[in-house]
Design a protein around this motif. Structure first.
Motif, PDB file in Angstrom:
ATOM      1  N   LEU A   1       0.797  -1.222   0.000  1.00 34.96           N
ATOM      2  CA  LEU A   1       0.000   0.000   0.000  1.00 34.96           C
ATOM      3  C   LEU A   1       0.835   1.280   0.000  1.00 34.96           C
TER       4      LEU A   1
ATOM      5  N   ASN B   1      -1.528  -5.555   2.217  1.00 34.67           N
ATOM      6  CA  ASN B   1      -2.480  -4.701   2.937  1.00 34.67           C
ATOM      7  C   ASN B   1      -1.940  -4.075   4.227  1.00 34.67           C
TER       8      ASN B   1
ATOM      9  N   THR C   1      -4.808   0.079   5.538  1.00 35.27           N
ATOM     10  CA  THR C   1      -5.708   0.204   4.391  1.00 35.27           C
ATOM     11  C   THR C   1      -6.362   1.580   4.368  1.00 35.27           C
TER      12      THR C   1
ATOM     13  N   GLY D   1      -3.845   4.044   3.334  1.00 37.14           N
ATOM     14  CA  GLY D   1      -3.611   4.004   1.896  1.00 37.14           C
ATOM     15  C   GLY D   1      -4.647   4.812   1.126  1.00 37.14           C
TER      16      GLY D   1
ATOM     17  N   CYS E   1      -6.360  -2.143  -3.735  1.00 32.78           N
ATOM     18  CA  CYS E   1      -5.466  -3.109  -3.113  1.00 32.78           C
ATOM     19  C   CYS E   1      -6.107  -4.489  -3.187  1.00 32.78           C
TER      20      CYS E   1
END
Length: 231
Positions: A12, A40, A59, A62, A76
């Motif tokens: 990420l 992740n 996540t 990101g 992702c």
């Protein structure tokens, strides 16, 4: 019509570390930038048992980071950080991402890094070639050939870079994007010092404050129909 860019990353945060300033510069110039990755962030934990929470936090980081940079999309594949490797399924996903976004240029990992980045470098570079053929139709029925492919560095120094991008005006946006992964501090070590040092060194090579580097790859031959195209 704006130029399209696809960044293929192992994890990420790789796109931000490697080329956050360049992404921001591309977006500011009117380009449409898409990011596709696999890992992740589940290894970004410092307390035993914190793997799931780390993945959720990374996540979200990101999403925020790539929004800061102005990316048109960030996707992702959501596997564990250490699960990223050159596999048939992940290779197909790279082909699918290229056909889906139909980029003019692609950015991907260099080979001179640790095994997850090495696997991603192998897959994405080969996918650049494979995506242009009539095959693997479940991952896009319209073949696509991006014009150019550039490799970037994340952990290790890129050998013989061909392109230095001045990101002086965009570098603080890169730092802001990176902070989204570590809002409380303490999980990513001295990442800011390292990022500034690298960018400052490359900037000194071309007479600017901050720069990011890339190496153009010529895995797909360039067709010359007129010798004027050589100049």
């Amino acid at each position: 019509m704006s130029n399209k860019v696809l960044v293929l990353g192992a994890h990420l945060d790789d796109s931000v570390i490697a080329m956050g300033g360049t992404i921001r510069k591309l977006v500011k110039s009117g380009c449409e930038v898409h990011v596709f990755c696999f890992g992740n962030g589940d290894e970004a934990y410092v307390v035993p048992g914190g793997q799931q929470a780390a993945a959720e936090r990374f996540t979200q980081g990101g999403i925020e980071a790539h929004n800061i940079l102005g990316c048109a999309s960030m996707e992702c594949f959501d596997v564990g950080d250490f699960e990223v490797d050159a596999t048939a399924e992940f290779y197909r996903q790279c082909i699918g991402a290229i056909r889906k976004h139909q980029p003019d240029i692609i950015f991907g990992h260099d080979f001179a890094e640790y095994f997850q980045h090495l696997g991603m470098a192998q897959m994405s570079l080969d996918a650049w070639n494979q995506a242009r053929w009539h095959c693997t139709a479940d991952y896009g029925t319209e073949p696509w050939a991006a014009k150019k492919y550039y490799q970037f560095e994340v952990c290790d120094t890129l050998t013989k870079p061909t392109h230095f991008v001045d990101v002086t005006d965009e570098f603080e946006d890169k730092i802001s994007a990176m902070m989204a992964f570590d809002p409380e501090g303490g999980r990513l070590g001295a990442w800011e010092d390292e990022m500034r040092a690298r960018a400052r060194f490359y900037g000194s090579r071309i007479g600017v404050k901050y720069a990011e580097v890339f190496r153009q790859n010529f895995n797909i031959p360039i067709t010359i129909k007129n010798t004027s195209e050589l100049f």
